[in-house]
Design an enzyme around this catalytic site. Structure first.
Site, PDB file in Angstrom:
ATOM      1  N   ASN A   1      -2.314 -10.338   7.421  1.00  0.00           N
ATOM      2  CA  ASN A   1      -0.965 -10.052   6.935  1.00  0.00           C
ATOM      3  C   ASN A   1      -1.071  -9.052   5.778  1.00  0.00           C
ATOM      4  OD1 ASN A   1       1.331 -10.216   5.194  1.00  0.00           O
ATOM      5  ND2 ASN A   1       2.013 -12.001   6.338  1.00  0.00           N
TER       6      ASN A   1
ATOM      7  N   ASP B   1       1.526  -7.638   4.058  1.00  0.00           N
ATOM      8  CA  ASP B   1       2.752  -7.534   3.241  1.00  0.00           C
ATOM      9  C   ASP B   1       2.457  -7.138   1.798  1.00  0.00           C
ATOM     10  OD1 ASP B   1       4.156  -8.416   5.410  1.00  0.00           O
ATOM     11  OD2 ASP B   1       4.473 -10.443   4.657  1.00  0.00           O
ATOM     12  N   HIS B   2       1.354  -7.687   1.248  1.00  0.00           N
ATOM     13  CA  HIS B   2       1.060  -7.434  -0.171  1.00  0.00           C
ATOM     14  C   HIS B   2       0.779  -5.966  -0.470  1.00  0.00           C
ATOM     15  CE1 HIS B   2       1.508 -11.427  -1.331  1.00  0.00           C
ATOM     16  NE2 HIS B   2       0.282 -11.881  -1.192  1.00  0.00           N
TER      17      HIS B   2
ATOM     18  N   ARG C   1       6.419   0.815  -7.410  1.00  0.00           N
ATOM     19  CA  ARG C   1       6.665   2.182  -7.887  1.00  0.00           C
ATOM     20  C   ARG C   1       7.625   2.937  -6.966  1.00  0.00           C
ATOM     21  NH1 ARG C   1       2.382   4.297 -11.360  1.00  0.00           N
ATOM     22  NH2 ARG C   1       2.075   2.601 -12.812  1.00  0.00           N
TER      23      ARG C   1
ATOM     24  N   HIS D   1       5.835  -9.038   7.650  1.00  0.00           N
ATOM     25  CA  HIS D   1       7.058  -9.846   7.587  1.00  0.00           C
ATOM     26  C   HIS D   1       8.190  -8.958   7.087  1.00  0.00           C
ATOM     27  CE1 HIS D   1       8.951 -13.869   5.947  1.00  0.00           C
ATOM     28  NE2 HIS D   1       9.806 -13.158   6.647  1.00  0.00           N
TER      29      HIS D   1
ATOM     30  N   ARG E   1      11.374  -9.047   5.705  1.00  0.00           N
ATOM     31  CA  ARG E   1      12.281 -10.033   5.104  1.00  0.00           C
ATOM     32  C   ARG E   1      13.690  -9.470   5.013  1.00  0.00           C
ATOM     33  NH1 ARG E   1       9.634 -14.404   2.246  1.00  0.00           N
ATOM     34  NH2 ARG E   1      11.714 -14.857   1.503  1.00  0.00           N
TER      35      ARG E   1
ATOM     36  N   ARG F   1      11.934  -7.134   0.338  1.00  0.00           N
ATOM     37  CA  ARG F   1      11.228  -7.083  -0.950  1.00  0.00           C
ATOM     38  C   ARG F   1       9.861  -6.414  -0.838  1.00  0.00           C
ATOM     39  NH1 ARG F   1       9.800 -13.381  -1.949  1.00  0.00           N
ATOM     40  NH2 ARG F   1      12.025 -13.581  -1.644  1.00  0.00           N
ATOM     41  N   HIS F   2       9.268  -6.409   0.366  1.00  0.00           N
ATOM     42  CA  HIS F   2       7.998  -5.688   0.512  1.00  0.00           C
ATOM     43  C   HIS F   2       8.037  -4.750   1.720  1.00  0.00           C
ATOM     44  CE1 HIS F   2       7.304  -9.275   2.934  1.00  0.00           C
ATOM     45  NE2 HIS F   2       7.019 -10.034   1.899  1.00  0.00           N
TER      46      HIS F   2
ATOM     47  N   GLU G   1       6.671 -11.118  11.654  1.00  0.00           N
ATOM     48  CA  GLU G   1       7.264 -12.367  11.160  1.00  0.00           C
ATOM     49  C   GLU G   1       8.697 -12.068  10.751  1.00  0.00           C
ATOM     50  OE1 GLU G   1       5.007 -13.614   7.833  1.00  0.00           O
ATOM     51  OE2 GLU G   1       3.268 -14.137   9.031  1.00  0.00           O
TER      52      GLU G   1
ATOM     53  N   THR H   1       7.271 -17.105  -1.345  1.00  0.00           N
ATOM     54  CA  THR H   1       6.730 -16.830  -0.014  1.00  0.00           C
ATOM     55  C   THR H   1       7.346 -17.867   0.924  1.00  0.00           C
ATOM     56  OG1 THR H   1       4.691 -16.668   1.298  1.00  0.00           O
ATOM     57  CG2 THR H   1       4.675 -18.265  -0.493  1.00  0.00           C
ATOM     58  N   THR H   2       7.052 -17.763   2.218  1.00  0.00           N
ATOM     59  CA  THR H   2       7.653 -18.712   3.166  1.00  0.00           C
ATOM     60  C   THR H   2       7.301 -20.148   2.761  1.00  0.00           C
ATOM     61  OG1 THR H   2       7.175 -17.039   4.818  1.00  0.00           O
ATOM     62  CG2 THR H   2       7.939 -19.163   5.627  1.00  0.00           C
TER      63      THR H   2
ATOM     64  N   GLU I   1       2.879 -21.303  15.446  1.00  0.00           N
ATOM     65  CA  GLU I   1       1.951 -21.089  14.344  1.00  0.00           C
ATOM     66  C   GLU I   1       2.111 -22.305  13.443  1.00  0.00           C
ATOM     67  OE1 GLU I   1       2.017 -17.348  12.162  1.00  0.00           O
ATOM     68  OE2 GLU I   1       1.227 -18.373  10.388  1.00  0.00           O
TER      69      GLU I   1
ATOM     70  N   HIS J   1      -0.935 -19.689   6.484  1.00  0.00           N
ATOM     71  CA  HIS J   1      -0.294 -19.863   5.178  1.00  0.00           C
ATOM     72  C   HIS J   1      -1.224 -20.580   4.217  1.00  0.00           C
ATOM     73  CE1 HIS J   1       2.808 -19.794   2.187  1.00  0.00           C
ATOM     74  NE2 HIS J   1       3.411 -18.938   2.978  1.00  0.00           N
ATOM     75  N   GLY J   2      -1.567 -19.861   3.166  1.00  0.00           N
ATOM     76  CA  GLY J   2      -2.403 -20.456   2.124  1.00  0.00           C
ATOM     77  C   GLY J   2      -3.876 -20.566   2.476  1.00  0.00           C
TER      78      GLY J   2
ATOM     79  N   GLY K   1      -3.188 -13.609   4.765  1.00  0.00           N
ATOM     80  CA  GLY K   1      -2.796 -12.441   3.988  1.00  0.00           C
ATOM     81  C   GLY K   1      -3.322 -12.471   2.573  1.00  0.00           C
ATOM     82  N   HIS K   2      -2.746 -13.342   1.765  1.00  0.00           N
ATOM     83  CA  HIS K   2      -2.970 -13.329   0.322  1.00  0.00           C
ATOM     84  C   HIS K   2      -4.454 -13.322  -0.062  1.00  0.00           C
ATOM     85  CE1 HIS K   2      -1.441 -13.992  -3.785  1.00  0.00           C
ATOM     86  NE2 HIS K   2      -2.598 -14.617  -3.945  1.00  0.00           N
TER      87      HIS K   2
END
Ligand code: PXP
Length: 237
Positions: free
Chosen positions: A7, A9-10, A18, A43, A45, A49-50, A70, A100-101, A151, A191-192, A213-214
């Protein structure tokens, strides 16, 4: 052998700080694929936001593996998804204020509506995954909607504070995965997840794809920051 979907997204989160062009989500997707990942997850959203709409179309154009989008099952996002035609969509719950979700989708509580959404995507040959908590009723309801996979939300498992709680959450995931397999659903999880807690789940041999992702993006800072600094030093000195 389980597959990895990354993922990214980050990457967009950082760019949106910026509102410029860097870092590029397309370049990030290319790096992820070149490293051997099996797919790219993004994702879109509702609050953008991203990831932005242009990211989704640009990434779809260059992706050589698979694109998992997503999304909330809202009219507006469904319209975008049907235009983009990712390989599959993962339907998630979405709240404006969340970081996050948070938690899985209540598929059981909106089965009839989601059945129609699944049909819309299937008509365009887009597969559908339901992001659900490891609960029997959510797994069964996902099957009833005609979804192709689930998922399993691993956020609670990832956040536990004790071994006892981890064992309990692990068992829930295992039971949900066994049921999903019996029902003929493909099983993803995410997730996580990070470089340590993913191992126990991988050993289950029931989960086909992990969506992470993260922790991967965080690790890329430790692994890549030194190299980036060295390149800048070379230019400056
Ligand atoms: N799967 C779903 C459905 C998600 O919403 C997210 C977060 O965007 C992930 C997986 C990846 O979670 P993490 O960033 O914690 O690895």
């Amino acid at each position: 052998m389980a597959k990895l979907n990354v993922n990214i997204d980050h990457v967009a989160t950082l760019r949106q700080q910026r509102l410029g062009k860097e870092p590029s989500t397309v370049r990030a997707a290319e790096v992820v694929e070149a490293a051997g990942a099996d797919g790219i997850t993004i994702h879109l959203r509702e609050d953008r936001r991203h990831i932005q709409d242009f990211d989704v179309f640009a990434i779809k154009n260059i992706v050589k593996t698979k694109l998992n989008l997503e999304m909330a099952a809202s009219k507006e996002i469904i319209r975008v998804a049907l235009k983009v035609r990712p390989n599959w969509v993962t339907l998630v719950p979405e709240k404006r204020q969340e970081l996050t979700t948070e938690g899985g989708l209540d598929v059981a509580g909106q089965k009839n509506r989601l059945k129609k959404v699944v049909k819309l995507f299937h008509k365009k040959n887009i597969l559908v995954s339901m992001f659900v908590d490891p609960e029997m009723k959510q797994v069964k309801a996902s099957k009833d909607t005609g979804a192709d996979f689930i998922e399993i939300h691993t956020g609670t498992y990832a956040d536990v504070k004790s071994k006892k709680a981890e064992d309990k959450e692990f068992l829930k995931i295992k039971e949900a995965a066994i049921l999903a397999k019996l029902l003929g659903l493909k099983i993803n999880a995410g997730h996580g997840l990070n470089y340590s807690n993913v191992m126990r789940l991988r050993k289950l041999n029931l989960i086909e794809e992990f969506s992470i992702g993260h922790s991967v993006i965080a690790a890329s800072i430790y692994i890549g920051l030194g190299k980036a600094v060295k390149e800048m030093i070379k230019l400056i000195k």
